[in-house]
Design a protein around this motif. Structure first.
Motif, PDB file in Angstrom:
ATOM      1  N   THR A 461       0.780  -1.194   0.068  1.00  0.00           N
ATOM      2  CA  THR A 461      -0.013  -0.005  -0.038  1.00  0.00           C
ATOM      3  C   THR A 461       0.698   1.218  -0.050  1.00  0.00           C
ATOM      4  O   THR A 461       0.295   2.264  -0.070  1.00  0.00           O
ATOM      5  CB  THR A 461      -0.931  -0.075   1.126  1.00  0.00           C
ATOM      6  N   GLU A 472      -1.585   3.062 -14.311  1.00  0.00           N
ATOM      7  CA  GLU A 472      -2.933   3.465 -14.126  1.00  0.00           C
ATOM      8  C   GLU A 472      -3.368   4.980 -14.756  1.00  0.00           C
ATOM      9  O   GLU A 472      -4.692   5.131 -15.036  1.00  0.00           O
ATOM     10  CB  GLU A 472      -3.318   3.601 -12.499  1.00  0.00           C
ATOM     11  N   SER A 492      -8.836   7.999  -9.059  1.00  0.00           N
ATOM     12  CA  SER A 492      -8.146   6.672  -8.695  1.00  0.00           C
ATOM     13  C   SER A 492      -7.405   6.574  -7.212  1.00  0.00           C
ATOM     14  O   SER A 492      -7.367   5.594  -6.704  1.00  0.00           O
ATOM     15  CB  SER A 492      -6.910   6.423  -9.616  1.00  0.00           C
ATOM     16  N   GLN A 496      -8.508   4.023  -4.561  1.00  0.00           N
ATOM     17  CA  GLN A 496      -7.777   3.074  -3.765  1.00  0.00           C
ATOM     18  C   GLN A 496      -7.864   3.219  -2.535  1.00  0.00           C
ATOM     19  O   GLN A 496      -7.770   1.944  -1.467  1.00  0.00           O
ATOM     20  CB  GLN A 496      -6.399   3.264  -4.353  1.00  0.00           C
ATOM     21  N   ARG A 497      -7.627   4.442  -1.898  1.00  0.00           N
ATOM     22  CA  ARG A 497      -7.648   4.476  -0.482  1.00  0.00           C
ATOM     23  C   ARG A 497      -9.073   4.168   0.216  1.00  0.00           C
ATOM     24  O   ARG A 497      -8.759   3.567   1.389  1.00  0.00           O
ATOM     25  CB  ARG A 497      -7.600   6.003  -0.354  1.00  0.00           C
ATOM     26  N   ARG A 499     -10.738   1.882  -1.105  1.00  0.00           N
ATOM     27  CA  ARG A 499     -10.677   0.192  -0.840  1.00  0.00           C
ATOM     28  C   ARG A 499      -9.903  -0.357   0.065  1.00  0.00           C
ATOM     29  O   ARG A 499     -10.283  -1.235   0.774  1.00  0.00           O
ATOM     30  CB  ARG A 499     -10.245  -0.475  -2.217  1.00  0.00           C
ATOM     31  N   ARG A 500      -8.835   0.319   0.296  1.00  0.00           N
ATOM     32  CA  ARG A 500      -7.681  -0.192   1.453  1.00  0.00           C
ATOM     33  C   ARG A 500      -8.557  -0.084   2.689  1.00  0.00           C
ATOM     34  O   ARG A 500      -8.272  -1.043   3.729  1.00  0.00           O
ATOM     35  CB  ARG A 500      -6.539   0.798   1.509  1.00  0.00           C
TER      36      ARG A 500
END
Length: 531
Positions: A461, A472, A492, A496-497, A499-500
């Motif tokens: 991460t 990406e 994006s 991502q954050r 999702r983390r």
């Protein structure tokens, strides 16, 4: 004042009543300092009693030494090679001939006093103590003259009245002198408080030792300089590992006591049975195994600073004794018969909530307020995350110098991880992590996330943005709408954050350094779902 004609040069059977009369009293009362009083009293006795020598010696502040106003010669009160120790320890007068003194007593300074005297003369040494409730030691009176004269002095009302007057005036002048000194010190301290430019210069110098450019560290350095300018007791409160010991040393370093000793003790690291002896010292035979006298830290720190770390772990019985030292400057070593004086600055530290301990009757409220004359809170690392990069680089440099390694760098990804993680052990924990990472980093390489202890699961991460972008995001030569490209990059990163953190907006916002409301607004604009 002339000697009445009715009295011979020596007084084998009676004394002049003027010894305790108005002329003598007025002469002593006119003295303006303890030193002047002692010298005037010695002159009066020598002149009007026909003595060969009369001298007043004073007990200096710690109670360990007798000094003379005429020179810097000192007599140790525990050294029985001179008569003053016998008098101070027994609290009884001592009379012996000069010839006997030369044979029985071999103190070099005392023998120098006798070198020009006839062996046929007699010397008397009288103890002098304050007459108030404290009964503290003032000093000793040395009289040398013909045996008949000194014998006539013993147990006479006139001599007793003279000694009483001398002791009362001596004690009063000493108190007044101490009050003047304290007043002068207070005025000087207040004047220093107005010297902002000078104080800022000192705080900047302190930044070389207490690293950090954050606002809380700047405020801490200012408080340290202010505390150092006073003689107030300082109480340092803060979490474990915040550097309270370094703050205590800084207070001493920038104070007027900087040339005197700095002594420290951890109250939690020493068994209760030994802590009192460590602090107050003990006399020979005070307890089993005490085969010789030992000076405690309070005595050793006389004139300097004593740092008591983890004061919250001090037993209640010792707290009461420490309070007396703070209030009166006096203490008694274990097994000793006499009290001593100590002039020291006390700095105490604790990570425990002392107010809660007071409620639980584990800490004295009066000691807490006496210790906290100048309270200082040492901030945790969580309140100064902006300093982590500076601290990490300082620890890396120190490691390379200590281990004789070539310079080691640190990757942006590793630095970001250090800034984000939690530090229950504060600066001490950060140093341990950096030292470990330095040791695990191969020669010629930089510290990366894979060598940071306990954080391997987060390596994926923490890949830098530069490493992610080619896969990406469109390359620069393919962008024909900059605003749209920036919008896609932002979308994006936020996706991502989220999702983390499983869609948790609060944690995602914290990791991005954004207010939760701002992230929620961006999610609405970019049509991103989240919790």
């Amino acid at each position: 004042m002339t000697l009445p004609a009715a009295y011979p040069t020596a007084f084998p059977s009676r004394l002049p009543v003027e010894l305790a009369g108005m002329p003598f009293a007025l002469t002593l009362v006119e003295s303006s300092s303890p030193s002047g009083l002692r010298q005037q009293a010695a002159k009066l006795l020598q002149r009007h009693l026909g003595l060969t020598l009369a001298e007043c010696l004073y007990v200096e502040g710690s109670g360990r030494w007798l000094g003379r106003d005429s020179d810097d010669l000192q007599f140790d009160c525990a050294d029985f090679s001179h008569p003053y120790a016998h008098v101070i320890r027994s609290n009884k007068p001592l009379a012996l001939s000069v010839a006997d003194a030369r044979i029985r007593l071999d103190h070099p300074g005392f023998q120098a006093q006798l070198s020009a005297l006839s062996g046929a003369l007699q010397l008397n040494v009288l103890p002098l103590r304050a007459l108030d409730g404290a009964r503290e030691w003032l000093g000793a009176l040395l009289l040398v003259g013909q045996r008949e004269t000194l014998t006539a002095l013993e147990n006479t009302p006139e001599m007793g009245a003279f000694e009483a007057l001398l002791c009362r005036l001596w004690s009063r002048l000493t108190r007044e002198q101490g009050e003047r000194h304290r007043s002068q010190a207070l005025q000087a301290s207040l004047a220093k408080l107005n010297d902002g430019a000078r104080r800022q210069t000192l705080a900047d110098r302190l930044a070389d030792d207490l690293l950090g450019q954050s606002a809380v560290m700047s405020s801490l350095r200012q408080h340290i300089i202010r505390a150092a300018e006073t003689q107030l007791a300082v109480l340092l409160q803060g979490q474990t590992g915040t550097g309270k010991d370094r703050v205590a040393r800084a207070i001493h370093q920038f104070s007027t006591r900087s040339k005197a000793p700095f002594l420290a003790i951890n109250c939690a690291a020493i068994p209760e049975a030994l802590l009192e002896s460590e602090l107050f010292g003990h006399a020979k035979g005070a307890f089993s195994g005490a085969d010789k006298a030992r000076e405690g830290l309070i005595s050793q720190a006389d004139g300097g600073t004593l740092f008591l770390d983890e004061i919250g772990d001090m037993p209640l019985a010792l707290q009461a004794k420490l309070l007396r030292v703070l209030e009166s400057g006096r203490y008694r070593p274990l097994g000793a018969s006499e009290e001593r004086c100590a002039d020291l600055r006390l700095v105490a530290a604790t990570h425990q909530p002392l107010k809660e301990q007071i409620k639980q009757q584990r800490f004295r409220a009066d000691l807490y307020y006496r210790l906290g004359q100048f309270p200082i809170n040492v901030p945790p690392l969580s309140e100064r995350r902006d300093d982590i990069a500076l601290l990490a680089q300082a620890f890396i440099t120190a490691f390379c110098q200590r281990e004789e390694r070539d310079d080691i760098g640190i990757t942006p990804a590793a630095l970001r991880l250090l800034k984000r993680r939690e530090y229950p052990g504060n600066v001490r924990e950060l140093k341990n992590i950096v030292d470990y990472a330095c040791a695990m980093t191969p020669a010629g390489a930089d510290i990366d996330v894979d060598v940071l202890p306990g954080e391997h699961q987060d390596v994926a991460t923490l890949t830098s943005l530069e490493e992610v972008m080619p896969n990406e995001f469109p390359l620069s030569d393919e962008v024909d709408d900059l605003r749209q490209a920036l919008r896609e990059v932002e979308t994006s990163i936020i996706r991502q954050r989220l999702r983390r953190f499983g869609g948790n907006r609060a944690r995602a916002a914290e990791s991005l350094g954004l207010p939760k409301r701002t992230l929620a607004h961006k999610c609405q604009q970019l049509e991103l779902d989240g919790k």
